[in-house]
Design a protein around this motif. Structure first.
Motif, PDB file in Angstrom:
ATOM      1  N   ALA A  51       0.836  -1.203   0.000  1.00 50.14           N
ATOM      2  CA  ALA A  51       0.000   0.000   0.000  1.00 50.14           C
ATOM      3  C   ALA A  51       0.871   1.253   0.000  1.00 50.14           C
ATOM      4  N   GLY A  52       0.483   2.213  -0.826  1.00 48.01           N
ATOM      5  CA  GLY A  52       1.207   3.471  -0.854  1.00 48.01           C
ATOM      6  C   GLY A  52       1.160   4.182   0.490  1.00 48.01           C
ATOM      7  N   SER A  53       0.077   3.962   1.235  1.00 46.46           N
ATOM      8  CA  SER A  53      -0.076   4.638   2.528  1.00 46.46           C
ATOM      9  C   SER A  53       0.755   3.967   3.611  1.00 46.46           C
ATOM     10  N   ALA A  54       1.225   2.745   3.350  1.00 48.27           N
ATOM     11  CA  ALA A  54       1.971   2.010   4.368  1.00 48.27           C
ATOM     12  C   ALA A  54       3.452   2.322   4.227  1.00 48.27           C
ATOM     13  N   SER A  55       4.092   2.685   5.349  1.00 47.84           N
ATOM     14  CA  SER A  55       5.486   3.106   5.275  1.00 47.84           C
ATOM     15  C   SER A  55       6.383   1.959   4.809  1.00 47.84           C
ATOM     16  N   GLN A  56       6.004   0.726   5.159  1.00 43.52           N
ATOM     17  CA  GLN A  56       6.844  -0.422   4.820  1.00 43.52           C
ATOM     18  C   GLN A  56       6.141  -1.317   3.803  1.00 43.52           C
ATOM     19  N   GLY A  57       5.345  -0.721   2.940  1.00 42.47           N
ATOM     20  CA  GLY A  57       4.551  -1.512   1.996  1.00 42.47           C
ATOM     21  C   GLY A  57       5.391  -2.450   1.149  1.00 42.47           C
ATOM     22  N   LYS A  58       6.541  -1.955   0.720  1.00 43.47           N
ATOM     23  CA  LYS A  58       7.421  -2.774  -0.111  1.00 43.47           C
ATOM     24  C   LYS A  58       7.863  -4.039   0.623  1.00 43.47           C
ATOM     25  N   ILE A  59       8.203  -3.871   1.895  1.00 38.18           N
ATOM     26  CA  ILE A  59       8.665  -5.016   2.684  1.00 38.18           C
ATOM     27  C   ILE A  59       7.523  -6.007   2.873  1.00 38.18           C
ATOM     28  N   GLY A  60       6.322  -5.467   3.165  1.00 41.80           N
ATOM     29  CA  GLY A  60       5.151  -6.334   3.293  1.00 41.80           C
ATOM     30  C   GLY A  60       4.929  -7.139   2.024  1.00 41.80           C
ATOM     31  N   ALA A  61       5.039  -6.485   0.875  1.00 41.33           N
ATOM     32  CA  ALA A  61       4.805  -7.150  -0.406  1.00 41.33           C
ATOM     33  C   ALA A  61       5.847  -8.247  -0.646  1.00 41.33           C
ATOM     34  N   MET A  62       7.109  -7.940  -0.363  1.00 43.83           N
ATOM     35  CA  MET A  62       8.170  -8.934  -0.595  1.00 43.83           C
ATOM     36  C   MET A  62       7.996 -10.154   0.309  1.00 43.83           C
ATOM     37  N   ILE A  63       7.700  -9.890   1.578  1.00 44.61           N
ATOM     38  CA  ILE A  63       7.529 -11.012   2.512  1.00 44.61           C
ATOM     39  C   ILE A  63       6.328 -11.856   2.095  1.00 44.61           C
ATOM     40  N   ALA A  64       5.268 -11.187   1.668  1.00 45.36           N
ATOM     41  CA  ALA A  64       4.039 -11.907   1.296  1.00 45.36           C
ATOM     42  C   ALA A  64       4.287 -12.866   0.128  1.00 45.36           C
ATOM     43  N   VAL A  65       4.917 -12.376  -0.943  1.00 44.96           N
ATOM     44  CA  VAL A  65       5.090 -13.256  -2.114  1.00 44.96           C
ATOM     45  C   VAL A  65       6.075 -14.383  -1.819  1.00 44.96           C
ATOM     46  N   GLU A  66       7.147 -14.053  -1.106  1.00 42.97           N
ATOM     47  CA  GLU A  66       8.142 -15.092  -0.844  1.00 42.97           C
ATOM     48  C   GLU A  66       7.594 -16.166   0.089  1.00 42.97           C
TER      49      GLU A  66
END
Lengths: 269, 233
Positions: A51-66
């Motif tokens: 989410a753009g509003s989430a400060s760590q959105g990128k990290i959340g996305a990476m952890i989720a897919v992996e």
């Protein structure tokens, strides 16, 4: 020399590209993707949009897919398991639960709130006989059978407003998962995040836009060198034609099942 | 041989760009109603500054190609009467009107009208398969409700509270000069802002930047708005 007598297999071309709005603001690309080909031609693929509003959105996305892909790989799906709808859904369900847990654990380990790592998630399991998907939030998963029928397995999940969706970290996330499967002779699959959905879907009809997907499937079918193909896809995602229409991050995983005879290539123009 | 490979790669990239066709979906819309006080007290410098401000809103919005296609502006004025001076139109089609000021301040009826046209617009979006963002209302006044029954104002305030609570709308109030800020605070849910002097241009530049930010936002409920330099609480 390659001979046309190869065994058919999955070929994957996948890329994430940073949206121009994020480039302008010096932000990271918040999308992530991951995939793996397991024995018996079982493809596992996942995309996520932090989410753009989430400060760590990128990290959340990476952890989720992996986590999602690894979890399915560890569950060791067999062709037999996959023949059974209930077991197939369970496979996906466990992957989604594991991804949610992993994101939440990361949040607490780093003294963040779960919503700081908010992300969407789409997980797909595909074999030449079936494709199954679990999705939280927006984006879309599509598949094409050998008879050229193109189908979307999920639809973007938005609230009333286009800039609202459900995230893996939302309290009700597990109740909103879209599950779907299609038992057919599967030729092509694709998973994409919401940045591309306006271009790839006819939103009024709620259908995938064939002239969007067909050339991409052809391209992946003909791709000889995975590195070059990935570069070409990235270049396409960053091309002016696309960035004029959307300034969001873009992710696309394309999977094609078949043989790659050179003679075949020349015929397909 | 090497040359052949290079040529092939270039051809393929070029082709992907050329052969992939995009679905023609309508742009998502980001509706914004300007609810403007055109009562007698707005005469003179105030209404002229407001008119200037509207011009700068248009200029700023069209600078941003996505915002120009996505932001929809409507203008309702309230004095003794309620007028839809401009029905919803995308920013690139918006021709700012020249407003004049006269009469009383039927603010309650104006708020009702703004909420009405938003409801209708959403219905139109949905029936045409157009995605949309949460609508904004931007009310500007230099006074307080006057010339209408008290219960009309009360009903408007009540309806506004419900619509805010249900996220149907985001309603912003701006008081100019002698506006009754206490009274406005009773009506609006969000704290009204006091415009510094007649700084309408700066205010509309801010509004344009904010609407642009919203119209670009993706799966992102909380949009960070630019800092407000033109007003205070």
């Amino acid at each position: 020399m390659d001979t046309p007598q190869q065994t058919p297999k999955w070929r994957i071309v996948a890329a994430s590209a940073c949206g121009t709005s994020h480039l302008k603001n010096n932000q990271l690309c918040q999308d992530a993707h991951h995939w793996e080909i397991l024995p018996d031609n079982i493809l596992v693929a996942a995309v996520a949009d932090g989410a753009g509003s989430a400060s760590q959105g990128k990290i959340g996305a990476m952890i989720a897919v992996e986590t999602a892909v690894e979890n399915i790989s560890l569950q060791g799906p067999t062709p037999r398991k996959i023949q059974d709808d209930t077991q197939l859904y369970q496979l996906l369900q466990e992957a989604v639960v594991a991804a949610k847990k992993a994101v939440e654990n990361e949040a607490s380990a780093c003294n963040h709130q779960p919503h700081d790592l908010a992300t969407t998630l789409i997980v797909m399991v595909a074999t030449p006989e079936v494709v199954a998907v679990a999705q939280i939030g927006d984006g879309v998963a599509v598949a094409k059978d050998l008879n050229d029928n193109l189908r979307s397995l999920t639809m973007p999940e938005n609230g009333e407003y286009i800039n609202e969706t459900t995230f893996l970290t939302s309290p009700n996330a597990l109740d909103t998962v879209q599950f779907n499967l299609w038992r057919e002779e599967i030729a092509n699959v694709a998973v994409l995040t919401d940045g591309l959905q306006m271009l790839a879907l006819n939103l009024v009809l709620g259908e995938p836009h064939k002239p969007f997907f067909s050339p991409l499937f052809n391209f992946a079918m003909k791709a000889e060198n995975p590195t070059v193909a990935k570069e070409q896809l990235s270049k396409f995602l960053g091309s002016e034609r696309i960035t004029q229409r959307t300034d969001d991050d873009l992710t696309l995983i394309i999977g094609v099942f078949g043989t790659m005879g050179i003679g075949n290539n020349l015929l397909q123009t | 041989m090497d040359l052949n490979i290079t040529q092939k790669v270039m051809l393929d990239t070029l082709r992907l760009d050329e052969v992939v066709e995009f679905a023609e979906n309508p742009e998502p819309r980001c509706p914004c109603v300007l609810l403007l006080d055109t009562s007698g007290s707005m005469q003179g410098e105030k209404i002229e500054s407001l008119n200037q401000g509207l011009l700068s809103l248009k200029d700023e919005l069209v600078k941003n190609p996505l915002a120009a296609r996505r932001v929809e502006v409507a203008i309702i004025t309230f004095d003794t009467n309620i007028n839809i001076v401009q029905d919803f139109v995308t920013a690139d089609q918006f021709n700012p009107p020249i407003l004049t000021a006269q009469g009383l301040t039927t603010m309650g009826a104006g708020i009702h009208k703004a909420l009405d046209i938003i409801q209708e617009r959403k219905f139109q979006y949905r029936s045409h398969g157009i995605a949309y963002y949460r609508p904004w209302v931007f009310m500007i006044t230099d006074g307080e409700p006057q010339g209408e029954l008290e219960h009309v104002v009360d009903q408007a305030a009540f309806r506004l509270q419900e619509d805010e609570a249900n996220k149907r709308v985001a309603f912003f109030t701006v008081g100019v000069e002698n506006a009754n800020m206490d009274r406005l605070n009773q009506i609006a849910v969000r704290t009204p802002l006091k415009l510094k002097g007649l700084n309408f241009i700066e205010m509309f530049v801010w509004l344009s930047a904010s609407m642009s930010a919203v119209s670009h936002s993706q799966i992102d409920e909380q949009v960070a708005l630019p800092p407000i330099g033109w007003g205070s609480i």
